[in-house]
Scaffold this motif. Sequence first.
Motif, PDB file in Angstrom:
ATOM      1  N   ALA A 236      57.106  48.867  45.470  1.00 34.47           N
ATOM      2  CA  ALA A 236      57.950  47.859  44.825  1.00 34.47           C
ATOM      3  C   ALA A 236      57.317  46.468  44.830  1.00 34.47           C
ATOM      4  CB  ALA A 236      59.311  47.800  45.526  1.00 34.47           C
ATOM      5  N   ALA A 237      56.162  46.337  45.465  1.00 32.89           N
ATOM      6  CA  ALA A 237      55.526  45.025  45.591  1.00 32.89           C
ATOM      7  C   ALA A 237      54.904  44.572  44.280  1.00 32.89           C
ATOM      8  CB  ALA A 237      54.458  45.066  46.676  1.00 32.89           C
ATOM      9  N   LYS A 238      54.819  43.261  44.118  1.00 28.56           N
ATOM     10  CA  LYS A 238      54.099  42.631  43.007  1.00 28.56           C
ATOM     11  C   LYS A 238      53.034  41.728  43.615  1.00 28.56           C
ATOM     12  CE  LYS A 238      57.104  44.152  39.860  1.00 28.56           C
ATOM     13  NZ  LYS A 238      56.768  45.131  38.809  1.00 28.56           N
ATOM     14  N   LEU A 239      51.846  41.744  43.002  1.00 27.35           N
ATOM     15  CA  LEU A 239      50.738  40.981  43.552  1.00 27.35           C
ATOM     16  C   LEU A 239      50.015  40.219  42.448  1.00 27.35           C
ATOM     17  CD1 LEU A 239      50.698  44.163  44.780  1.00 27.35           C
ATOM     18  CD2 LEU A 239      49.115  43.095  46.354  1.00 27.35           C
ATOM     19  N   GLY A 240      49.416  39.088  42.817  1.00 23.68           N
ATOM     20  CA  GLY A 240      48.611  38.365  41.835  1.00 23.68           C
ATOM     21  C   GLY A 240      48.173  36.998  42.327  1.00 23.68           C
ATOM     22  N   LEU A 241      47.027  36.575  41.827  1.00 23.76           N
ATOM     23  CA  LEU A 241      46.581  35.193  42.036  1.00 23.76           C
ATOM     24  C   LEU A 241      47.040  34.408  40.807  1.00 23.76           C
ATOM     25  CD1 LEU A 241      43.001  35.725  43.534  1.00 23.76           C
ATOM     26  CD2 LEU A 241      45.157  35.304  44.727  1.00 23.76           C
TER      27      LEU A 241
ATOM     28  N   VAL B 140      33.063  40.766  39.931  1.00 20.93           N
ATOM     29  CA  VAL B 140      33.238  39.444  39.312  1.00 20.93           C
ATOM     30  C   VAL B 140      34.085  39.506  38.046  1.00 20.93           C
ATOM     31  CG1 VAL B 140      32.028  37.509  38.227  1.00 20.93           C
ATOM     32  CG2 VAL B 140      31.104  38.542  40.309  1.00 20.93           C
ATOM     33  N   GLY B 141      33.779  40.449  37.162  1.00 27.30           N
ATOM     34  CA  GLY B 141      34.480  40.496  35.877  1.00 27.30           C
ATOM     35  C   GLY B 141      35.975  40.733  36.033  1.00 27.30           C
ATOM     36  N   LYS B 142      36.338  41.712  36.859  1.00 35.54           N
ATOM     37  CA  LYS B 142      37.753  42.005  37.061  1.00 35.54           C
ATOM     38  C   LYS B 142      38.464  40.834  37.738  1.00 35.54           C
ATOM     39  CE  LYS B 142      37.287  47.042  37.361  1.00 35.54           C
ATOM     40  NZ  LYS B 142      37.430  48.216  38.242  1.00 35.54           N
ATOM     41  N   ALA B 143      37.786  40.194  38.698  1.00 34.86           N
ATOM     42  CA  ALA B 143      38.394  39.059  39.389  1.00 34.86           C
ATOM     43  C   ALA B 143      38.621  37.900  38.426  1.00 34.86           C
ATOM     44  CB  ALA B 143      37.509  38.617  40.551  1.00 34.86           C
ATOM     45  N   LYS B 144      37.650  37.624  37.576  1.00 29.71           N
ATOM     46  CA  LYS B 144      37.822  36.552  36.591  1.00 29.71           C
ATOM     47  C   LYS B 144      38.997  36.848  35.664  1.00 29.71           C
ATOM     48  CE  LYS B 144      33.119  34.689  36.370  1.00 29.71           C
ATOM     49  NZ  LYS B 144      31.909  34.520  35.531  1.00 29.71           N
ATOM     50  N   GLU B 145      39.104  38.090  35.228  1.00 28.04           N
ATOM     51  CA  GLU B 145      40.217  38.469  34.362  1.00 28.04           C
ATOM     52  C   GLU B 145      41.557  38.162  35.022  1.00 28.04           C
ATOM     53  OE1 GLU B 145      42.213  42.480  32.363  1.00 28.04           O
ATOM     54  OE2 GLU B 145      40.488  42.648  33.708  1.00 28.04           O
ATOM     55  N   LEU B 146      41.712  38.581  36.273  1.00 27.86           N
ATOM     56  CA  LEU B 146      42.987  38.406  36.964  1.00 27.86           C
ATOM     57  C   LEU B 146      43.277  36.936  37.268  1.00 27.86           C
ATOM     58  CD1 LEU B 146      42.977  41.464  39.397  1.00 27.86           C
ATOM     59  CD2 LEU B 146      44.091  41.230  37.170  1.00 27.86           C
ATOM     60  N   ILE B 147      42.256  36.177  37.636  1.00 30.19           N
ATOM     61  CA  ILE B 147      42.469  34.765  37.948  1.00 30.19           C
ATOM     62  C   ILE B 147      42.704  33.952  36.686  1.00 30.19           C
ATOM     63  CG2 ILE B 147      41.333  32.696  38.871  1.00 30.19           C
ATOM     64  CD1 ILE B 147      39.987  34.578  40.951  1.00 30.19           C
ATOM     65  N   TYR B 148      41.951  34.217  35.632  1.00 32.13           N
ATOM     66  CA  TYR B 148      42.111  33.467  34.380  1.00 32.13           C
ATOM     67  C   TYR B 148      43.473  33.721  33.737  1.00 32.13           C
ATOM     68  CZ  TYR B 148      36.990  32.740  34.384  1.00 32.13           C
ATOM     69  OH  TYR B 148      35.697  32.403  34.699  1.00 32.13           O
TER      70      TYR B 148
ATOM     71  N   ARG C 175      50.320  39.177  36.953  1.00 36.18           N
ATOM     72  CA  ARG C 175      51.090  39.757  38.049  1.00 36.18           C
ATOM     73  C   ARG C 175      50.984  41.272  37.953  1.00 36.18           C
ATOM     74  NH1 ARG C 175      56.270  36.069  39.396  1.00 36.18           N
ATOM     75  NH2 ARG C 175      55.259  34.026  39.193  1.00 36.18           N
ATOM     76  N   LEU C 176      50.542  41.891  39.029  1.00 34.14           N
ATOM     77  CA  LEU C 176      50.273  43.320  39.037  1.00 34.14           C
ATOM     78  C   LEU C 176      51.335  44.088  39.798  1.00 34.14           C
ATOM     79  CD1 LEU C 176      46.476  43.227  39.976  1.00 34.14           C
ATOM     80  CD2 LEU C 176      47.451  43.366  37.667  1.00 34.14           C
ATOM     81  N   THR C 177      51.582  45.311  39.355  1.00 39.80           N
ATOM     82  CA  THR C 177      52.353  46.234  40.180  1.00 39.80           C
ATOM     83  C   THR C 177      51.441  46.733  41.302  1.00 39.80           C
ATOM     84  OG1 THR C 177      51.701  48.199  38.937  1.00 39.80           O
ATOM     85  CG2 THR C 177      53.651  46.974  38.150  1.00 39.80           C
ATOM     86  N   ALA C 178      52.020  47.373  42.285  1.00 45.17           N
ATOM     87  CA  ALA C 178      51.223  47.900  43.393  1.00 45.17           C
ATOM     88  C   ALA C 178      50.220  48.936  42.897  1.00 45.17           C
ATOM     89  CB  ALA C 178      52.140  48.492  44.454  1.00 45.17           C
ATOM     90  N   GLU C 179      50.645  49.791  41.990  1.00 45.58           N
ATOM     91  CA  GLU C 179      49.746  50.822  41.463  1.00 45.58           C
ATOM     92  C   GLU C 179      48.603  50.187  40.674  1.00 45.58           C
ATOM     93  OE1 GLU C 179      49.343  53.889  41.972  1.00 45.58           O
ATOM     94  OE2 GLU C 179      51.150  54.410  43.099  1.00 45.58           O
TER      95      GLU C 179
END
Length: 259
Positions: A126-131, A154-162, A166-170
């Motif tokens: 049920a958690a939500k995560l994100g920078l 690097v690429g995935k991290a840039k995508e999430l930070i840019y 907000r991600l589901t746990a899965e």
Amino acid sequence: MAEYVKLEVEAGIATILFNRAEAANALSRKMLQEINDVLDEVQYNPSVRVVIVSGKGQKAFCAGADLKERHGMTEMETKQTVALIGQTFSHFESISKPVIAAINGVAFGGGLELALACDLRIASSAAKLGLTETSLGIIPGAGGTQRLPRLIGVGKAKELIYTARRLTAEEAKDYGIVEYVEEPDNVWDKAVALAKEIAKNAPLSLEQAKKAINHGMQTDIATALQIESLAYSRLLPTEDRLEGLKAFQEKRTPVYQGK
């Protein structure tokens, strides 16, 4: 007596529980000081083999910085608090014991940055995560721009930070941010089971393995292999190494003393 951080130690496992559920376990200055005091206590307790950190209840692991408190701060106070948050997360990373983050609820911004400073992460389904900092006019400023790319690339991290996504746990598991996703009622049991599996091993070996991995990841492979060799050599004269060898020969469970 700590008000917002509760510590219990049992059977070699230290549990650190954030106890500010009414504020989604947001990191006030008082709470940050309590966290650092508890981490010092854990670090110098020889009976502790592994650490679990989590939040009270099932709503929030940690909502990051206490923005309500920050609203009344001067620019200097804000800078000091941001620095303290970064130091606190580095404290989690630098203690010699393995640390498991049991992410029981939301972990946005600094909450996820804290989890990234831990060694392993278990998330509630049920958690939500994100920078999410770029959506607030800032950037991850407590290690997120450095630890996330080292963890998932690097690429995935840039995508999430840019995107401040907000991600589901899965989804977080698919990205490689968390190692396990469990049903909300099972998160704590999974964390304890993993902690017990770790705690049965030689504590000095765990310490040197963590040191070799963390330091080795910051440099080139040749230097990293030298770091590993040094970490290995520090275990050669220990009583625990001899106990491990003797127990193997005698086909019994080793009894490690951390010596």
